[in-house]
Design a protein around this motif. Structure first.
Motif, PDB file in Angstrom:
ATOM      1  N   MET A   1       0.847  -1.175   0.000  1.00 62.67           N
ATOM      2  CA  MET A   1       0.000   0.000   0.000  1.00 62.67           C
ATOM      3  C   MET A   1       0.884   1.226   0.000  1.00 62.67           C
ATOM      4  O   MET A   1       1.745   1.382   0.851  1.00 62.67           O
ATOM      5  CB  MET A   1      -0.893  -0.007   1.240  1.00 62.67           C
ATOM      6  N   HIS A   2       0.683   2.120  -0.952  1.00 62.04           N
ATOM      7  CA  HIS A   2       1.443   3.363  -1.011  1.00 62.04           C
ATOM      8  C   HIS A   2       0.709   4.412  -0.186  1.00 62.04           C
ATOM      9  O   HIS A   2      -0.507   4.553  -0.299  1.00 62.04           O
ATOM     10  CB  HIS A   2       1.602   3.818  -2.457  1.00 62.04           C
ATOM     11  N   THR A   3       1.445   5.137   0.637  1.00 58.02           N
ATOM     12  CA  THR A   3       0.822   6.157   1.478  1.00 58.02           C
ATOM     13  C   THR A   3       1.326   7.528   1.070  1.00 58.02           C
ATOM     14  O   THR A   3       2.476   7.693   0.685  1.00 58.02           O
ATOM     15  CB  THR A   3       1.146   5.916   2.958  1.00 58.02           C
ATOM     16  N   GLU A   4       0.466   8.507   1.164  1.00 58.43           N
ATOM     17  CA  GLU A   4       0.790   9.885   0.802  1.00 58.43           C
ATOM     18  C   GLU A   4       0.602  10.797   2.009  1.00 58.43           C
ATOM     19  O   GLU A   4      -0.328  10.611   2.781  1.00 58.43           O
ATOM     20  CB  GLU A   4      -0.149  10.376  -0.318  1.00 58.43           C
ATOM     21  N   PRO A   5       1.489  11.814   2.165  1.00 59.29           N
ATOM     22  CA  PRO A   5       1.304  12.775   3.253  1.00 59.29           C
ATOM     23  C   PRO A   5      -0.075  13.420   3.170  1.00 59.29           C
ATOM     24  O   PRO A   5      -0.580  13.703   2.090  1.00 59.29           O
ATOM     25  CB  PRO A   5       2.416  13.794   3.009  1.00 59.29           C
ATOM     26  N   GLY A   6      -0.680  13.631   4.314  1.00 65.20           N
ATOM     27  CA  GLY A   6      -2.003  14.218   4.394  1.00 65.20           C
ATOM     28  C   GLY A   6      -3.118  13.206   4.208  1.00 65.20           C
ATOM     29  O   GLY A   6      -4.282  13.517   4.398  1.00 65.20           O
ATOM     30  N   GLN A   7      -2.743  11.984   3.855  1.00 70.88           N
ATOM     31  CA  GLN A   7      -3.734  10.938   3.621  1.00 70.88           C
ATOM     32  C   GLN A   7      -4.315  10.474   4.945  1.00 70.88           C
ATOM     33  O   GLN A   7      -3.602  10.240   5.908  1.00 70.88           O
ATOM     34  CB  GLN A   7      -3.075   9.764   2.912  1.00 70.88           C
ATOM     35  N   LEU A   8      -5.628  10.363   4.974  1.00 68.01           N
ATOM     36  CA  LEU A   8      -6.297   9.775   6.129  1.00 68.01           C
ATOM     37  C   LEU A   8      -6.196   8.269   5.961  1.00 68.01           C
ATOM     38  O   LEU A   8      -6.657   7.717   4.972  1.00 68.01           O
ATOM     39  CB  LEU A   8      -7.760  10.217   6.182  1.00 68.01           C
ATOM     40  N   LEU A   9      -5.525   7.595   6.889  1.00 66.54           N
ATOM     41  CA  LEU A   9      -5.277   6.173   6.755  1.00 66.54           C
ATOM     42  C   LEU A   9      -6.361   5.309   7.355  1.00 66.54           C
ATOM     43  O   LEU A   9      -6.471   4.148   7.023  1.00 66.54           O
ATOM     44  CB  LEU A   9      -3.946   5.803   7.401  1.00 66.54           C
ATOM     45  N   SER A  10      -7.147   5.843   8.267  1.00 66.32           N
ATOM     46  CA  SER A  10      -8.084   4.971   8.960  1.00 66.32           C
ATOM     47  C   SER A  10      -9.266   5.766   9.483  1.00 66.32           C
ATOM     48  O   SER A  10      -9.100   6.834  10.038  1.00 66.32           O
ATOM     49  CB  SER A  10      -7.349   4.312  10.129  1.00 66.32           C
ATOM     50  N   THR A  11     -10.438   5.229   9.284  1.00 65.44           N
ATOM     51  CA  THR A  11     -11.626   5.748   9.943  1.00 65.44           C
ATOM     52  C   THR A  11     -12.456   4.544  10.356  1.00 65.44           C
ATOM     53  O   THR A  11     -12.401   3.500   9.734  1.00 65.44           O
ATOM     54  CB  THR A  11     -12.482   6.631   9.012  1.00 65.44           C
ATOM     55  N   ALA A  45      -2.213  -1.619  11.367  1.00 63.49           N
ATOM     56  CA  ALA A  45      -2.307  -1.651   9.903  1.00 63.49           C
ATOM     57  C   ALA A  45      -1.769  -0.359   9.287  1.00 63.49           C
ATOM     58  O   ALA A  45      -1.060  -0.392   8.275  1.00 63.49           O
ATOM     59  CB  ALA A  45      -3.751  -1.892   9.475  1.00 63.49           C
ATOM     60  N   ALA A  46      -2.093   0.773   9.904  1.00 62.50           N
ATOM     61  CA  ALA A  46      -1.624   2.059   9.383  1.00 62.50           C
ATOM     62  C   ALA A  46      -0.112   2.182   9.493  1.00 62.50           C
ATOM     63  O   ALA A  46       0.561   2.597   8.539  1.00 62.50           O
ATOM     64  CB  ALA A  46      -2.309   3.198  10.130  1.00 62.50           C
ATOM     65  N   LEU A  47       0.450   1.817  10.650  1.00 63.67           N
ATOM     66  CA  LEU A  47       1.898   1.904  10.822  1.00 63.67           C
ATOM     67  C   LEU A  47       2.614   0.910   9.908  1.00 63.67           C
ATOM     68  O   LEU A  47       3.664   1.237   9.338  1.00 63.67           O
ATOM     69  CB  LEU A  47       2.286   1.683  12.283  1.00 63.67           C
ATOM     70  N   ASP A  48       2.055  -0.269   9.741  1.00 62.69           N
ATOM     71  CA  ASP A  48       2.643  -1.244   8.817  1.00 62.69           C
ATOM     72  C   ASP A  48       2.676  -0.672   7.400  1.00 62.69           C
ATOM     73  O   ASP A  48       3.673  -0.811   6.697  1.00 62.69           O
ATOM     74  CB  ASP A  48       1.853  -2.551   8.820  1.00 62.69           C
ATOM     75  N   ALA A  49       1.583  -0.044   6.972  1.00 64.22           N
ATOM     76  CA  ALA A  49       1.522   0.534   5.631  1.00 64.22           C
ATOM     77  C   ALA A  49       2.537   1.657   5.465  1.00 64.22           C
ATOM     78  O   ALA A  49       3.215   1.752   4.439  1.00 64.22           O
ATOM     79  CB  ALA A  49       0.112   1.053   5.351  1.00 64.22           C
ATOM     80  N   VAL A  50       2.672   2.494   6.470  1.00 63.29           N
ATOM     81  CA  VAL A  50       3.636   3.590   6.426  1.00 63.29           C
ATOM     82  C   VAL A  50       5.058   3.050   6.343  1.00 63.29           C
ATOM     83  O   VAL A  50       5.849   3.458   5.487  1.00 63.29           O
ATOM     84  CB  VAL A  50       3.481   4.500   7.665  1.00 63.29           C
ATOM     85  N   LEU A  51       5.383   2.116   7.206  1.00 60.26           N
ATOM     86  CA  LEU A  51       6.754   1.609   7.273  1.00 60.26           C
ATOM     87  C   LEU A  51       7.118   0.764   6.057  1.00 60.26           C
ATOM     88  O   LEU A  51       8.297   0.704   5.682  1.00 60.26           O
ATOM     89  CB  LEU A  51       6.964   0.833   8.567  1.00 60.26           C
ATOM     90  N   ALA A  52       6.143   0.151   5.424  1.00 59.87           N
ATOM     91  CA  ALA A  52       6.425  -0.661   4.236  1.00 59.87           C
ATOM     92  C   ALA A  52       6.982   0.194   3.099  1.00 59.87           C
ATOM     93  O   ALA A  52       7.726  -0.299   2.265  1.00 59.87           O
ATOM     94  CB  ALA A  52       5.157  -1.379   3.786  1.00 59.87           C
TER      95      ALA A  52
END
Length: 120
Positions: A1-11, A45-52
Motif C-alpha cells: 500500500m502506497h501512502t501519501e502525506p495528508g492521507q487519512l489512513l483509517s476511519t 495496519a496504518a503503521l505497517d503501511a507507512v513503514l512498508a
C-alpha cells in the motif's frame, strides 16, 4: 500500500483517525482517538503501511489527540519500533498526553522509543 502525506489512513466506528504529514526530513503519523483493544489493529495496519514504504526516514508518532492507550496500543508501538529499526527508520513518540505518557513511562516504552522535542 502506497501512502501519501495528508492521507487519512483509517476511519471507523471506533473513531480512530490516523493522518500523515511530512515535516521537513521526517514523517509524522498523527493519531486521534483512544488506542485500545478495539482500535489497536487499525493503528497496526496504518503503521505497517507507512513503514512498508520507507527506508531511512525518521517517523514521529504524534499522540497529542490520544486520551487513552492500553497494553494493546503499547504492543503496537513496540512492534512498529522494531520494524522501523529494521528499515533504518528512527521512530519516536511525540506530544503524549499525561495519562498516555505515564503508561509509556511505567512500561519502559518511553525510554526505548524516546520523546520528540515539544513543538517540533
Amino acid at each position: 500500500m502506497h501512502t501519501e502525506p495528508g492521507q487519512l489512513l483509517s476511519t471507523s466506528a471506533a473513531d480512530l483517525r490516523i493522518t500523515l504529514t511530512n515535516i521537513g526530513h521526517l514523517l509524522r503519523v498523527s493519531v486521534a482517538g483512544e488506542v485500545d483493544f478495539a482500535t489497536s489493529g487499525e493503528l497496526r495496519a496504518a503503521l505497517d503501511a507507512v513503514l512498508a514504504d520507507l527506508t531511512g526516514t525518521p517517523v514521529e508518532v504524534d499522540l497529542a489527540e490520544v486520551p487513552f492507550l492500553d497494553s494493546s496500543g503499547v504492543h503496537v508501538l513496540l512492534d512498529a519500533y522494531a520494524w522501523a529499526a529494521d528499515r533504518d527508520c528512527p521512530l519516536v513518540v511525540a506530544n503524549a498526553q499525561p495519562v498516555v505518557r505515564r503508561v509509556l513511562e511505567i512500561t519502559g516504552v518511553l525510554a526505548l522509543l524516546g520523546l520528540a522535542p515539544a513543538g517540533r
